[in-house]
Motif scaffolding. Structure first.
Motif, PDB file in Angstrom:
ATOM      1  N   LEU A  74       0.832  -1.204   0.000  1.00 21.37           N
ATOM      2  CA  LEU A  74       0.000   0.000   0.000  1.00 21.37           C
ATOM      3  C   LEU A  74       0.867   1.256   0.000  1.00 21.37           C
ATOM      4  O   LEU A  74       0.590   2.206  -0.727  1.00 21.37           O
ATOM      5  CB  LEU A  74      -0.940   0.010   1.213  1.00 21.37           C
ATOM      6  CG  LEU A  74      -2.097  -0.972   1.187  1.00 21.37           C
ATOM      7  CD1 LEU A  74      -2.781  -1.010   2.549  1.00 21.37           C
ATOM      8  CD2 LEU A  74      -3.105  -0.611   0.100  1.00 21.37           C
ATOM      9  N   ARG A  75       1.934   1.253   0.821  1.00 20.59           N
ATOM     10  CA  ARG A  75       2.837   2.407   0.862  1.00 20.59           C
ATOM     11  C   ARG A  75       3.406   2.683  -0.525  1.00 20.59           C
ATOM     12  O   ARG A  75       3.428   3.826  -0.979  1.00 20.59           O
ATOM     13  CB  ARG A  75       3.973   2.172   1.861  1.00 20.59           C
ATOM     14  CG  ARG A  75       4.893   3.400   2.025  1.00 20.59           C
ATOM     15  CD  ARG A  75       6.208   3.030   2.669  1.00 20.59           C
ATOM     16  NE  ARG A  75       7.012   2.141   1.848  1.00 20.59           N
ATOM     17  CZ  ARG A  75       7.684   2.518   0.733  1.00 20.59           C
ATOM     18  NH1 ARG A  75       7.631   3.758   0.299  1.00 20.59           N
ATOM     19  NH2 ARG A  75       8.379   1.629   0.049  1.00 20.59           N
ATOM     20  N   CYS A  76       3.859   1.644  -1.207  1.00 18.08           N
ATOM     21  CA  CYS A  76       4.424   1.810  -2.555  1.00 18.08           C
ATOM     22  C   CYS A  76       3.393   2.358  -3.533  1.00 18.08           C
ATOM     23  O   CYS A  76       3.702   3.239  -4.349  1.00 18.08           O
ATOM     24  CB  CYS A  76       4.976   0.476  -3.060  1.00 18.08           C
ATOM     25  SG  CYS A  76       6.432  -0.113  -2.171  1.00 18.08           S
ATOM     26  N   CYS A  77       2.185   1.829  -3.479  1.00 15.49           N
ATOM     27  CA  CYS A  77       1.123   2.297  -4.379  1.00 15.49           C
ATOM     28  C   CYS A  77       0.764   3.755  -4.097  1.00 15.49           C
ATOM     29  O   CYS A  77       0.584   4.547  -5.035  1.00 15.49           O
ATOM     30  CB  CYS A  77      -0.114   1.416  -4.247  1.00 15.49           C
ATOM     31  SG  CYS A  77       0.103  -0.270  -4.845  1.00 15.49           S
ATOM     32  N   LEU A  78       0.647   4.099  -2.826  1.00 16.94           N
ATOM     33  CA  LEU A  78       0.349   5.487  -2.469  1.00 16.94           C
ATOM     34  C   LEU A  78       1.457   6.417  -2.950  1.00 16.94           C
ATOM     35  O   LEU A  78       1.196   7.473  -3.530  1.00 16.94           O
ATOM     36  CB  LEU A  78       0.160   5.617  -0.953  1.00 16.94           C
ATOM     37  CG  LEU A  78      -1.112   4.995  -0.390  1.00 16.94           C
ATOM     38  CD1 LEU A  78      -0.998   4.847   1.129  1.00 16.94           C
ATOM     39  CD2 LEU A  78      -2.340   5.809  -0.779  1.00 16.94           C
ATOM     40  N   ALA A  79       2.709   6.011  -2.725  1.00 18.80           N
ATOM     41  CA  ALA A  79       3.847   6.834  -3.148  1.00 18.80           C
ATOM     42  C   ALA A  79       3.836   7.050  -4.653  1.00 18.80           C
ATOM     43  O   ALA A  79       4.114   8.158  -5.138  1.00 18.80           O
ATOM     44  CB  ALA A  79       5.156   6.196  -2.704  1.00 18.80           C
ATOM     45  N   ALA A  80       3.490   6.024  -5.417  1.00 20.01           N
ATOM     46  CA  ALA A  80       3.441   6.152  -6.876  1.00 20.01           C
ATOM     47  C   ALA A  80       2.403   7.181  -7.310  1.00 20.01           C
ATOM     48  O   ALA A  80       2.535   7.788  -8.373  1.00 20.01           O
ATOM     49  CB  ALA A  80       3.140   4.794  -7.510  1.00 20.01           C
ATOM     50  N   ALA A  81       1.391   7.385  -6.485  1.00 22.83           N
ATOM     51  CA  ALA A  81       0.342   8.358  -6.784  1.00 22.83           C
ATOM     52  C   ALA A  81       0.591   9.704  -6.102  1.00 22.83           C
ATOM     53  O   ALA A  81      -0.257  10.592  -6.146  1.00 22.83           O
ATOM     54  CB  ALA A  81      -1.017   7.802  -6.359  1.00 22.83           C
ATOM     55  N   GLY A  82       1.749   9.842  -5.443  1.00 21.67           N
ATOM     56  CA  GLY A  82       2.079  11.101  -4.767  1.00 21.67           C
ATOM     57  C   GLY A  82       1.416  11.261  -3.419  1.00 21.67           C
ATOM     58  O   GLY A  82       1.178  12.381  -2.972  1.00 21.67           O
ATOM     59  N   ALA A  83       1.122  10.149  -2.753  1.00 24.83           N
ATOM     60  CA  ALA A  83       0.442  10.201  -1.459  1.00 24.83           C
ATOM     61  C   ALA A  83       1.224   9.418  -0.410  1.00 24.83           C
ATOM     62  O   ALA A  83       2.139   8.659  -0.735  1.00 24.83           O
ATOM     63  CB  ALA A  83      -0.968   9.618  -1.581  1.00 24.83           C
ATOM     64  N   THR A  84       0.837   9.616   0.829  1.00 24.24           N
ATOM     65  CA  THR A  84       1.371   8.860   1.955  1.00 24.24           C
ATOM     66  C   THR A  84       0.187   8.357   2.782  1.00 24.24           C
ATOM     67  O   THR A  84      -0.968   8.686   2.494  1.00 24.24           O
ATOM     68  CB  THR A  84       2.276   9.730   2.858  1.00 24.24           C
ATOM     69  OG1 THR A  84       1.448  10.704   3.527  1.00 24.24           O
ATOM     70  CG2 THR A  84       3.366  10.430   2.067  1.00 24.24           C
ATOM     71  N   PHE A  85       0.479   7.616   3.819  1.00 28.23           N
ATOM     72  CA  PHE A  85      -0.595   7.157   4.703  1.00 28.23           C
ATOM     73  C   PHE A  85      -1.284   8.333   5.401  1.00 28.23           C
ATOM     74  O   PHE A  85      -2.422   8.200   5.841  1.00 28.23           O
ATOM     75  CB  PHE A  85      -0.060   6.156   5.734  1.00 28.23           C
ATOM     76  CG  PHE A  85       0.115   4.778   5.169  1.00 28.23           C
ATOM     77  CD1 PHE A  85      -0.973   3.968   4.900  1.00 28.23           C
ATOM     78  CD2 PHE A  85       1.384   4.291   4.902  1.00 28.23           C
ATOM     79  CE1 PHE A  85      -0.811   2.695   4.376  1.00 28.23           C
ATOM     80  CE2 PHE A  85       1.560   3.018   4.377  1.00 28.23           C
ATOM     81  CZ  PHE A  85       0.461   2.219   4.112  1.00 28.23           C
ATOM     82  N   ASP A  86      -0.625   9.495   5.485  1.00 33.90           N
ATOM     83  CA  ASP A  86      -1.260  10.666   6.087  1.00 33.90           C
ATOM     84  C   ASP A  86      -2.505  11.094   5.327  1.00 33.90           C
ATOM     85  O   ASP A  86      -3.403  11.708   5.909  1.00 33.90           O
ATOM     86  CB  ASP A  86      -0.293  11.850   6.147  1.00 33.90           C
ATOM     87  CG  ASP A  86       0.769  11.684   7.213  1.00 33.90           C
ATOM     88  OD1 ASP A  86       0.585  10.859   8.137  1.00 33.90           O
ATOM     89  OD2 ASP A  86       1.790  12.388   7.128  1.00 33.90           O
ATOM     90  N   GLU A  87      -2.571  10.801   4.038  1.00 34.02           N
ATOM     91  CA  GLU A  87      -3.710  11.222   3.224  1.00 34.02           C
ATOM     92  C   GLU A  87      -4.777  10.142   3.058  1.00 34.02           C
ATOM     93  O   GLU A  87      -5.782  10.355   2.388  1.00 34.02           O
ATOM     94  CB  GLU A  87      -3.235  11.669   1.831  1.00 34.02           C
ATOM     95  CG  GLU A  87      -2.546  13.014   1.838  1.00 34.02           C
ATOM     96  CD  GLU A  87      -1.021  12.915   1.872  1.00 34.02           C
ATOM     97  OE1 GLU A  87      -0.375  13.938   2.120  1.00 34.02           O
ATOM     98  OE2 GLU A  87      -0.469  11.818   1.666  1.00 34.02           O
ATOM     99  N   VAL A  88      -4.568   8.989   3.652  1.00 38.10           N
ATOM    100  CA  VAL A  88      -5.553   7.907   3.524  1.00 38.10           C
ATOM    101  C   VAL A  88      -6.795   8.275   4.333  1.00 38.10           C
ATOM    102  O   VAL A  88      -6.713   8.615   5.512  1.00 38.10           O
ATOM    103  CB  VAL A  88      -4.963   6.556   3.990  1.00 38.10           C
ATOM    104  CG1 VAL A  88      -6.046   5.488   4.072  1.00 38.10           C
ATOM    105  CG2 VAL A  88      -3.858   6.130   3.037  1.00 38.10           C
ATOM    106  N   VAL A  89      -7.962   8.190   3.666  1.00 38.89           N
ATOM    107  CA  VAL A  89      -9.224   8.502   4.329  1.00 38.89           C
ATOM    108  C   VAL A  89     -10.054   7.255   4.593  1.00 38.89           C
ATOM    109  O   VAL A  89     -10.978   7.288   5.402  1.00 38.89           O
ATOM    110  CB  VAL A  89     -10.059   9.524   3.522  1.00 38.89           C
ATOM    111  CG1 VAL A  89      -9.329  10.861   3.442  1.00 38.89           C
ATOM    112  CG2 VAL A  89     -10.407   9.008   2.144  1.00 38.89           C
ATOM    113  N   LYS A  90      -9.740   6.139   3.917  1.00 42.67           N
ATOM    114  CA  LYS A  90     -10.537   4.922   4.083  1.00 42.67           C
ATOM    115  C   LYS A  90      -9.695   3.689   3.795  1.00 42.67           C
ATOM    116  O   LYS A  90      -8.955   3.657   2.817  1.00 42.67           O
ATOM    117  CB  LYS A  90     -11.731   4.952   3.111  1.00 42.67           C
ATOM    118  CG  LYS A  90     -12.592   3.695   3.075  1.00 42.67           C
ATOM    119  CD  LYS A  90     -13.474   3.582   4.303  1.00 42.67           C
ATOM    120  CE  LYS A  90     -14.600   2.570   4.162  1.00 42.67           C
ATOM    121  NZ  LYS A  90     -14.188   1.194   4.247  1.00 42.67           N
TER     122      LYS A  90
END
Length: 145
Positions: A74-90
């Motif tokens: 999940l971390r890798c996928c979020l990073a590829a989209a320019g996000a981190t776990f800080d931006e996860v809403v669900k």
């Protein structure tokens, strides 16, 4: 980072141990915040399984090892989209046995502090794509534009 608002106890919704006041009720914090909202670019990360970079299963029969690998994916996928776990809403957890939830919570706690928990749902399923997979997790995030 997107400005996210967490609503731990919405009016008209009964307080549940997994959302609020867990210690007062004698429960460990189980889920996430019932409602999280924000504005920005929406990111949907498909359910991740416990596969390493070579596509090999990590942690056969071990929900803790599988959960750690899933959260790394999940971390890798979020990073590829320019996000981190800080931006996860669900987060949505798909588990073959509800007994695997503590392992998922522990892996989540390594990545997301309790004061930034996203909304979460857990679904018990009869099985996943292959019988050796014990859990799958998908994520939605909102990133400031």
């Amino acid at each position: 980072m997107s400005e996210l608002t967490r609503i731990p106890a919405p009016d008209g919704v009964a307080a549940a141990a997994q959302y609020s006041l867990p210690q007062a009720l004698g429960f460990a914090r189980a889920g996430g915040t019932p409602t999280v909202m924000g504005t920005g670019r929406f990111i949907a990360v498909a359910g991740q399984l416990a596969l390493d970079e070579q596509g090999e299963l990590v942690g056969e029969g071990d929900p803790a090892a599988q959960a750690r690998q899933v959260f790394e994916n999940l971390r890798c996928c979020l990073a590829a989209a320019g996000a981190t776990f800080d931006e996860v809403v669900k987060l949505t957890y798909f588990v073959t046995d509800m007994a695997h939830l503590p392992a998922i919570r522990a892996a989540r706690a390594e990545r997301i502090p309790d004061d930034r928990l996203p909304a979460a749902s857990a679904v018990r399923v009869a099985g996943l794509v292959r019988p050796e997979f014990l859990l799958e997790v998908e994520a939605f995030a909102v990133v400031a534009e």
